[in-house]
Design a protein around this motif. Structure first.
Motif, short mmCIF file in Angstrom:
data_model
loop_
_atom_site.label_atom_id
_atom_site.label_comp_id
_atom_site.label_asym_id
_atom_site.label_seq_id
_atom_site.Cartn_x
_atom_site.Cartn_y
_atom_site.Cartn_z
N UNK A 1 0.84 -1.21 0.00
CA UNK A 1 0.00 0.00 0.00
C UNK A 1 0.87 1.26 0.00
N UNK A 2 1.95 1.22 0.76
CA UNK A 2 2.82 2.39 0.88
C UNK A 2 3.85 2.48 -0.24
N UNK A 3 4.05 1.37 -0.97
CA UNK A 3 5.05 1.36 -2.05
C UNK A 3 4.50 0.63 -3.27
N UNK A 4 3.45 1.17 -3.89
CA UNK A 4 2.84 0.50 -5.04
C UNK A 4 3.69 0.69 -6.31
N UNK A 5 3.43 -0.09 -7.37
CA UNK A 5 4.08 0.13 -8.65
C UNK A 5 3.80 1.56 -9.15
N UNK A 6 4.63 2.07 -10.01
CA UNK A 6 4.50 3.46 -10.48
C UNK A 6 3.16 3.74 -11.15
N UNK A 7 2.61 2.73 -11.80
CA UNK A 7 1.34 2.92 -12.52
C UNK A 7 0.13 2.47 -11.72
N UNK A 8 0.30 2.40 -10.39
CA UNK A 8 -0.81 1.98 -9.54
C UNK A 8 -1.05 2.96 -8.42
N UNK A 9 -2.34 3.19 -8.11
CA UNK A 9 -2.74 4.11 -7.05
C UNK A 9 -3.66 3.40 -6.07
N UNK A 10 -3.35 3.52 -4.78
CA UNK A 10 -4.27 3.12 -3.72
C UNK A 10 -4.94 4.39 -3.21
N UNK A 11 -6.26 4.45 -3.32
CA UNK A 11 -6.97 5.67 -2.90
C UNK A 11 -7.24 5.69 -1.39
N UNK A 12 -7.18 4.51 -0.75
CA UNK A 12 -7.65 4.41 0.63
C UNK A 12 -9.17 4.32 0.64
N UNK A 13 -9.75 4.41 1.82
CA UNK A 13 -11.22 4.37 1.94
C UNK A 13 -11.78 5.72 1.53
N UNK A 14 -12.65 5.71 0.53
CA UNK A 14 -13.19 6.96 0.00
C UNK A 14 -14.72 6.95 0.06
N UNK A 15 -15.31 8.10 -0.18
CA UNK A 15 -16.77 8.23 -0.14
C UNK A 15 -17.40 7.54 -1.35
N UNK A 16 -18.67 7.25 -1.24
CA UNK A 16 -19.39 6.62 -2.34
C UNK A 16 -19.48 7.58 -3.54
N UNK A 17 -19.54 8.88 -3.25
CA UNK A 17 -19.58 9.87 -4.32
C UNK A 17 -18.30 9.82 -5.16
N UNK A 18 -17.16 9.63 -4.49
CA UNK A 18 -15.90 9.55 -5.23
C UNK A 18 -15.76 8.21 -5.95
N UNK A 19 -16.33 7.16 -5.37
CA UNK A 19 -16.33 5.86 -6.04
C UNK A 19 -17.00 5.95 -7.41
N UNK A 20 -18.09 6.69 -7.47
CA UNK A 20 -18.82 6.83 -8.74
C UNK A 20 -17.91 7.41 -9.82
N UNK A 21 -17.04 8.35 -9.44
CA UNK A 21 -16.10 8.93 -10.40
C UNK A 21 -15.20 7.85 -10.99
N UNK A 22 -14.65 7.00 -10.14
CA UNK A 22 -13.72 5.97 -10.61
C UNK A 22 -14.41 4.91 -11.46
N UNK A 23 -15.62 4.52 -11.07
CA UNK A 23 -16.36 3.56 -11.91
C UNK A 23 -16.57 4.13 -13.31
N UNK A 24 -16.78 5.44 -13.39
CA UNK A 24 -17.07 6.06 -14.67
C UNK A 24 -15.84 6.30 -15.54
N UNK A 25 -14.70 6.54 -14.93
CA UNK A 25 -13.51 6.82 -15.75
C UNK A 25 -12.71 5.57 -16.08
N UNK A 26 -13.04 4.44 -15.44
CA UNK A 26 -12.26 3.23 -15.72
C UNK A 26 -12.71 2.60 -17.04
N UNK A 27 -11.79 1.90 -17.67
CA UNK A 27 -12.11 1.14 -18.87
C UNK A 27 -12.58 -0.27 -18.50
N UNK A 28 -12.06 -0.76 -17.38
CA UNK A 28 -12.48 -2.07 -16.89
C UNK A 28 -12.51 -2.06 -15.37
#
Length: 351
Positions: A217-244
């Motif tokens: 979690x503290x040292x992910x690959x360069x092309x990976x992001x851990x967001x931590x626990x986020x709100x449901x409103x922010x989750x909607x953003x990620x579901x929408x911008x992801x390709x898969x």
């Protein structure tokens, strides 16, 4: 008016699906049946139906006050075997908790399971099949919905991604059974893609594999992001911008995140677990293992027809598990259970 008391502490722990299921059900009932259902939360008062969402010890003790509780409904979000890979408990604590869990379920008049694969497991534990009903989870379109293309582009840019980035998104608690190891390895094998995982350690150091995953979690690959626990409103953003949307879990229940991804029109890829076959078979890309996931992710970058076909499948699946469909199922279920309790009480009174 039918009185229903909900016993739950599910919303006290952030980042777990049980809390979302509980909050969405209460909201749906209050909005759709304000004139016929009277909903109370964690009240020790007399009621026609008591719906137990979590297995807290005070709730267990409440089951011994039969006349006040009315018809006792237990919501089965997990069984002993599905807790393996979620929590690290001393063996004696595990034995005690598993026995307590089974006894809690046996004290219910009726159980609701979120996945039909739980039914034979509960039957093996000594619970009769006629005391079990399958009602799937649902997701509200008001909360989880698909953005217009313009908004998707602006959110993607605001999150720091390029328009051309192929984004793979996963969500859930960071623990062994969620397949986080494979997700991280896929990120390493596909540096031309961006990987995002939303979720954290909801149960702290009790989370299975905590020390190992804390380091990742503290040292992910360069092309990976851990967001931590986020709100449901922010989750909607990620579901929408992801390709898969990719969930590589080795063991699952009926994750809310899958339905949330369907609602947002995301292509869904899952490890091909038997439990999915009875609920969403044909609605997602099934992968046997990490190599399969790697191949299919790369196939989608080259095959827009495949990508579009699974977006359509997601939108169709979202209709099946919509709030509109499930509200009537829940309403009819509560009425039926209240009628059973009334007949049972009448027979006892006659005796």
């Amino acid at each position: 008016m039918l009185t229903i008391n909900m016993f739950s502490s599910a919303d006290k722990v952030k980042g777990q699906g049980v809390g979302s299921v509980y909050l969405d059900l209460v909201k749906m009932l209050e909005e759709n049946f304000p004139d016929t259902l009277e909903i109370s939360i964690n009240k020790m008062k007399k009621t026609q139906i008591t719906h137990y969402h979590t297995v807290d010890l005070p709730f267990y003790f409440s089951t011994f006050f039969k006349k006040s509780r009315g018809r006792k409904i237990g919501y089965v979000h997990f069984v002993p075997e599905t807790l393996e890979g979620s929590l690290d408990l001393p063996w004696i604590a595990k034995v005690v908790f598993y026995r307590y869990l089974v006894d809690f379920y046996k004290r219910m008049d009726h159980l609701v399971v979120v996945n039909p694969s739980f039914i034979p497991i509960l039957m093996e534990l000594g619970i009769k099949e006629e005391k079990i009903t399958y009602i799937p989870n649902f997701v509200s379109k008001k909360m989880f919905y698909e953005y217009k293309d313009e908004k998707k582009a602006s959110v993607k840019k605001a999150k720091g991604f390029k328009e051309s980035d192929f984004i793979v998104f996963g969500a859930g608690q960071i623990q062994d059974r969620k397949g986080v190891d494979d997700f991280v390895e896929l990120a390493k094998e596909n540096p031309h893609m961006q990987f995002i995982w939303a979720g954290g350690f909801s149960f702290g150091k009790m989370s299975s594999g905590y020390e190992k995953y804390k380091e990742i979690y503290e040292n992910p690959p360069e092309n990976m992001t851990f967001t931590g626990i986020i709100s449901r409103e922010e989750l909607v953003d990620y579901y929408n911008i992801c390709d898969t949307f990719l969930l590589p879990s080795h063991n699952e229940l009926f994750p809310m995140c899958i339905l949330e991804a369907f609602n947002c029109g995301a292509v869904v890829m899952l490890r091909d677990l038997p439990l999915y076959q009875s609920i969403i078979d044909g609605d997602f890309l099934p992968a046997k293992d990490m190599q399969d996931m790697h191949k299919m992710l790369n196939d989608m970058t080259k095959n827009p027809e495949l990508f579009d076909s699974y977006k359509k499948k997601s939108r169709k699946a979202a209709q099946k598990y919509s709030e509109e469909n499930l509200s009537k199922i829940w309403y009819d279920f509560y009425l039926e259970q209240a009628a059973v309790e009334h007949r049972h009480f009448s027979v006892q009174s006659d005796d």
